[in-house]
Design a protein around this motif. Structure first.
Motif, PDB file in Angstrom:
ATOM      1  N   HIS A 196       0.844  -1.199   0.000  1.00 55.52           N
ATOM      2  CA  HIS A 196       0.000   0.000   0.000  1.00 55.52           C
ATOM      3  C   HIS A 196       0.879   1.249   0.000  1.00 55.52           C
ATOM      4  O   HIS A 196       2.107   1.152   0.005  1.00 55.52           O
ATOM      5  N   HIS A 197       0.215   2.394   0.037  1.00 56.96           N
ATOM      6  CA  HIS A 197       0.959   3.646   0.139  1.00 56.96           C
ATOM      7  C   HIS A 197       0.735   4.263   1.505  1.00 56.96           C
ATOM      8  O   HIS A 197      -0.302   4.042   2.140  1.00 56.96           O
ATOM      9  N   SER A 198       1.691   5.049   1.928  1.00 53.92           N
ATOM     10  CA  SER A 198       1.572   5.738   3.211  1.00 53.92           C
ATOM     11  C   SER A 198       0.694   6.971   3.048  1.00 53.92           C
ATOM     12  O   SER A 198       0.599   7.557   1.968  1.00 53.92           O
ATOM     13  N   SER A 199       0.069   7.390   4.158  1.00 52.29           N
ATOM     14  CA  SER A 199      -0.709   8.634   4.128  1.00 52.29           C
ATOM     15  C   SER A 199       0.200   9.845   4.197  1.00 52.29           C
ATOM     16  O   SER A 199      -0.257  10.971   4.039  1.00 52.29           O
ATOM     17  N   SER A 200       1.465   9.616   4.472  1.00 49.86           N
ATOM     18  CA  SER A 200       2.408  10.723   4.597  1.00 49.86           C
ATOM     19  C   SER A 200       2.884  11.169   3.222  1.00 49.86           C
ATOM     20  O   SER A 200       3.252  10.338   2.388  1.00 49.86           O
ATOM     21  N   THR A 201       2.886  12.476   3.041  1.00 51.03           N
ATOM     22  CA  THR A 201       3.373  13.000   1.762  1.00 51.03           C
ATOM     23  C   THR A 201       4.898  12.899   1.694  1.00 51.03           C
ATOM     24  O   THR A 201       5.497  13.036   0.637  1.00 51.03           O
TER      25      THR A 201
END
Lengths: 317, 461
Positions: free
Chosen positions: B387-392
């Protein structure tokens, strides 16, 4: 205060029951039967906690509104019952449940009777094997049955599709077609539960004295007449049991719907208990769930009562 | 009158006594635990007449060193999370290694981790919150809207911590906020994107390197790919993530601003619905709905080269790459009539980390959450899931062009309403969409029915 003579026991002690003090008699009786009541107490306690209390609790919840996880629930009177009467999904799930009962209960009894006749009268070879085969699916959990049938019925890769295609027939999407999905569940549940009725009917059939059947044969009755006029009428209490339990079970149909179709497609397999579950655990409205539960009770109770009145007349061999 | 000493108790009498006894026992059980009264001193303690004098001389050191205090038992916190199955065994592969690292650095905190299957979370979480038991830390997705009253508000903790709002996608905070209160720290943000089979595209003279750009291109590609036993695209008619986005790609909106009315029957939305309906029923370029709904589902049909395109999340792609020997194309969804980004909207959402309101160890939970938000933990756990992190600030797969493309598709993320009625709303629209896409009711009538039911739901809130 002086106790009247008539309210004294033979040995001169006051009769508390007659004197309007029943409790001492109750305690005396409990003292005298302490072991019996002691043995009964755990079961009765559990029965009271898990059956009696929730029943009244559910009635209380049915006039409330709110999520079960919420500490505050609003009293809304009979609003939930009013909503049920007008909610189109409720009407749909009620109609599905009735359809389900009307197809699964007669099928479950008739097919089980036929199988019981075949196996019980040794009309098939190796009856013991068939008895095992018929009973075996009961041992599987609902979720496992659902998973197995999902693969069998898969329109493209399923065993059924493969067999049909071998005969040049097109693929069937039985579970995802709204016109066939409910009846497919009926058939799967029939496959799963038929063994119970078969064993029940065979036990009942074997309990009928041979003299009665022999007397009928001597009087000139053929096999069909013996079955229809002697055996089946004498099996009536067991058939009644199967019908009542089947009806209650069919109204409470949930596991196959939950695992195989989630009530779809387009609510075509949604049943009352599936909808109750949704209101309680997914929609966060325990009041509506409880109201539906009460309605379900009001539906099942009179039906069971009528069935018992119609089929439950006493008889003697 | 004689009395029979052995007379059995009547049923009514027994029930009365039984009910009374059980009720008394029940009430006793429900009563709060009595606190022990402090031991009374023999005589009331007198206040010291004068302040005690300080010792004139330092106390002597004990002859033998005092024993070291017994080691403090570590605090144990329990964490529940719905598993992201496409990645495999999440507990063994992703969660445990990450949490083991945390425990090594924080010997005073032990974290137990349990997967709560998505199919069961409703009853499990409902029972847990209703009984004030269950986990201390929860992974919350869109259902946070319903369970928020049972979670710990985190705004104050966030303010006094190094966690910065600006370090996360703005939409991620939206998914963790209910009634202007933050109940979760964004953790996983993921959105769906279009995948296509490059081999099939090549075989049909379609551009294998680029996705169909517009809806017209998409339809044309589907028509080209569809023949015999093969379809251009596969999606279930009741897919909770995809089918509802089609009217939005044409400019429709599901709700008005204050969520009092469903507006997905607007003229522009109807155009989107019509396009979707045509693909299923008129052009027949989407796999038939009754087939796509069954095993092995769109993922399996795409894997088996029966469908040329489908939309899904990064973990699906991660798994697919291990299962197929052809190349997967990854890109944004083809654009509907609405301008970008709305024209390419796809499902997306954020899973956040929350603390149960009833936990006895909120500070330990907060320690765990802060650790799980570090780059090290995010890489170890979320990177393992695909998945991807919610952090930019955390880019997990910089050298993986497909994952980079999937992350870029987050620009077109369309989230679910974070409302307590989300599940009922989902059931209404999936059932009704299914009804008209399977051609059980006419499209217009199906949409109107659906809107009426959603309006009733909104009115009942």
């Amino acid at each position: 205060m002086e106790i009247p003579l008539s309210a004294k026991t033979a040995d001169g002690r006051p009769d508390a029951q007659a004197s309007g003090k029943p409790t001492s008699s109750i305690w005396a009786a409990i003292r005298n039967n302490l072991i019996c009541y002691g043995c009964l107490a755990p079961v009765l306690t559990l029965f009271f906690i898990y059956r009696v209390l929730p029943f009244f609790w559910a009635i209380g919840l049915s006039v409330m509104e709110g999520d079960v996880v919420s500490q505050n629930k609003l009293y809304v009177g009979l609003k939930n019952y009013g909503t049920l009467a007008t909610d189109r999904v409720t009407l749909k799930v009620f109609s599905n449940s009735v359809k389900y009962v009307l197809t699964s209960v007669p099928l479950g009894v008739i097919v089980a009777l036929l199988i019981a006749f075949l196996i019980g009268n040794s009309l098939v070879r190796r009856p013991g094997l068939y008895r095992g085969v018929v009973y075996f699916p009961i041992l599987a959990s609902g979720a496992a049955v659902a998973q197995i049938w999902s693969y069998i019925l898969a329109p493209r890769y399923g065993v059924l599709s493969y067999l049909l295609s071998a005969f040049g027939l097109s693929r069937l999407a039985l579970l995802s077609n709204p016109r066939t999905a409910l009846y497919t569940l009926v058939m799967i549940n029939l496959w799963r539960g038929i063994g119970f009725n078969v064993v029940l009917f065979m036990a009942s059939m074997l309990g009928i004295p041979d003299e009665i059947k022999e007397a009928a044969v001597i009087d000139g009755a053929n096999g069909r007449q013996v079955a229809m006029r002697i055996i089946i009428p004498l099996m009536r209490p067991v058939i009644l049991f199967a019908v009542v339990m089947g009806t209650i079970g069919a109204f409470q149909m949930f596991d196959l719907v939950y695992v195989m179709t989630s009530g779809g497609p387009a609510y075509s397999t949604a049943t009352m208990v599936w909808y109750i579950y949704n209101y309680a655990f997914r929609y966060g409205n325990i009041g509506m769930a409880a109201a539906m539960g009460v309605v379900l009770l009001l539906v099942i109770a009179p039906i069971s009562f009528i069935q018992m009145r119609v089929l439950g007349r006493t008889f003697e061999y | 009158m004689t009395i029979n000493q052995e007379k059995a108790i009547s049923r009514r009498e027994f029930l009365i006594v039984g009910a009374a006894t059980i009720s008394a026992a029940g009430l006793a059980a429900c009563a709060p635990k009595a606190t022990e009264a402090p031991a009374e001193p023999d005589e009331p303690t007198e206040a010291p007449a004068e302040p005690t004098e300080a010792a004139e001389e330092p106390t002597e050191a004990p002859e033998e060193p005092t024993e070291a205090p017994a080691p403090v038992e570590p605090v144990t916190v329990l964490m529940w999370k719905g598993p992201h199955k496409p990645a495999g065994d999440e507990t063994e592969l992703c969660a445990r290694p990450t949490l083991d690292e945390f425990e090594a650095d924080n010997p005073d905190i032990k974290v137990e981790f349990e997967e709560t299957p998505w199919g069961e979370y409703n009853e499990k979480y409902t029972a847990a919150f209703a009984s004030q038991t269950g986990a201390d830390i929860y992974y919350m997705a869109a259902f946070i809207g319903r369970f928020a009253p049972n979670l710990l508000p985190l705004d104050e903790l966030i303010e006094s911590s190094p966690i910065e709002h600006g370090d996360f996608f703005e939409g991620a905070w939206k998914d963790a906020t209910v009634n202007q209160v933050t109940y979760g720290i964004p953790w996983i943000t993921s959105c769906w994107f279009l995948m296509w089979n490059k081999k099939m595209f090549e075989e049909h003279d379609l551009d294998p390197d680029n996705p169909p750009d517009t809806a017209a291109d998409f339809l044309e590609a589907c028509q080209t790919l569809t023949h015999d036993d093969q379809w251009g695209y596969s999606v279930q008619t009741n897919n909770i993530h995809e089918t509802k986005r089609w009217p939005v790609r044409w400019g429709g909106k599901w709700f008005n601003e204050d969520y009092t009315k469903c507006t997905i029957d607007s003229p522009e939305a109807m155009e989107g619905w019509q396009f979707l309906w045509d693909c299923f029923n008129k052009h027949q370029v989407f796999m038939p709905g009754d087939m796509a709904a069954q095993e092995p589902g769109p993922y399996g049909f795409f894997r088996d080269e029966i469908a040329g395109m489908f939309v899904a999340a990064p973990p699906h792609m991660k798994r697919l790459r291990e299962e197929v020997d052809w190349e997967i194309g990854v890109g944004p969804m083809s654009k509907g009539a609405a301008p970008e980004p709305q024209g390419r909207y796809v499902y997306g959402g954020t899973g956040s980390l929350s603390i149960a309101g009833h936990t006895e160890n909120p500070s330990a939970c907060w320690e765990v959450i802060q650790y799980l938000e570090t780059e090290e933990a995010v890489t170890s756990w979320i990177g393992c899931l695909g998945h991807h992190s919610s952090s930019t600030k955390i880019l997990l797969y910089p050298d993986d062009p497909q994952m980079v493309a999937a992350r870029e598709a987050m620009e077109f993320m369309h989230t679910e309403p974070i409302k307590p009625w989300l599940e009922q709303y989902r059931d209404i629209w999936t059932a009704n969409t299914e009804a008209f896409l399977l051609d059980l009711v006419p499209l217009e009538e199906g949409v109107q029915d659906m809107v009426a039911q959603i309006d009733e739901l909104l009115a009942s809130q």
